[in-house]
Design a protein around this motif. Sequence first.
Motif, short mmCIF file in Angstrom:
data_model
loop_
_atom_site.label_atom_id
_atom_site.label_comp_id
_atom_site.label_asym_id
_atom_site.label_seq_id
_atom_site.Cartn_x
_atom_site.Cartn_y
_atom_site.Cartn_z
N TYR A 91 0.83 -1.21 0.00
CA TYR A 91 0.00 0.00 0.00
C TYR A 91 0.87 1.26 0.00
CZ TYR A 91 -4.26 -2.69 0.44
OH TYR A 91 -5.29 -3.56 0.18
N PRO A 137 -7.85 -0.80 4.51
CA PRO A 137 -8.21 -1.65 3.37
C PRO A 137 -8.51 -3.08 3.83
CG PRO A 137 -5.85 -1.23 3.40
CD PRO A 137 -6.44 -0.36 4.46
N GLU A 138 -9.57 -3.63 3.28
CA GLU A 138 -9.96 -4.99 3.64
C GLU A 138 -8.92 -5.99 3.16
OE1 GLU A 138 -13.57 -8.06 2.48
OE2 GLU A 138 -13.88 -5.90 2.31
N HIS A 145 -6.84 -3.81 -2.22
CA HIS A 145 -8.22 -3.33 -2.06
C HIS A 145 -8.36 -2.00 -2.79
CE1 HIS A 145 -11.80 -1.68 0.03
NE2 HIS A 145 -12.17 -2.95 -0.06
N GLU A 146 -9.52 -1.79 -3.40
CA GLU A 146 -9.74 -0.61 -4.25
C GLU A 146 -9.68 0.72 -3.49
OE1 GLU A 146 -14.64 -0.66 -4.06
OE2 GLU A 146 -13.61 -1.10 -5.94
N SER A 147 -9.80 0.68 -2.17
CA SER A 147 -9.84 1.92 -1.40
C SER A 147 -8.60 2.79 -1.64
CB SER A 147 -9.97 1.62 0.10
OG SER A 147 -8.91 0.77 0.53
N VAL A 148 -7.44 2.17 -1.81
CA VAL A 148 -6.22 2.96 -2.00
C VAL A 148 -6.28 3.74 -3.31
CG1 VAL A 148 -4.89 1.10 -3.13
CG2 VAL A 148 -3.70 2.90 -1.86
#
Length: 202
Positions: A91, A137-138, A145-148
């Motif tokens: 990440y 992030p999951e 995970h797409e959140s980043v």
Amino acid sequence: MNKEREIPKEEVLKSIEALKKAGFFKNYNNLSAEKTFDTIYELRKKEYSEIFESDYDPKMNLEPIEIAEYDKSKLLFLDLEADVFNGNEVYKFVINRFSELSDGKFKPTELKEVWESNSGPIKVSFVSDNQLTEFEPEYNNDWLHESVFNICRKKIADKNVRLVYCLDNDGYGYGQAIAIMRLTEFEQKVLETELNWKFETE
């Protein structure tokens, strides 16, 4: 077994010309497409020779997206199955790559990636414009995970930097990899016209 497509040098040169017209390889502005070809070729030979620890010629049998990868300030190409494990700090790597993609507009500092166990929870944080951003992030085995992506794209959009997803020339993208480019509308139009690439802007 599928044989790798042989790409004539003339085709590679045309791809380089199109990419340069779309703002890629600013560091090679004073170089012709031929000289840019030679420069990338030398980079490839050095890169592969270091990997194999002996002289190695990887050739220049490159599709346009593979050429574009040699300008990390314009393209982030990333396999989503990215060895996301405790200790790999993937990440942090992705956030730094977004900084590079933003052409210096997005400048995260104090990056932290903390795993409570080998299966999460994962806590990621950074500081940008004197503001702390934190997210969790999951965990999904070794997949990002797409959140980043959502968080970094929003930070960069706030700087009026335009990022788009490239979906190759068939509109379906690159399998489990993603290609995010920093392009003006004009540059995008060049690539649509010259390379027949499709894009998703949202």
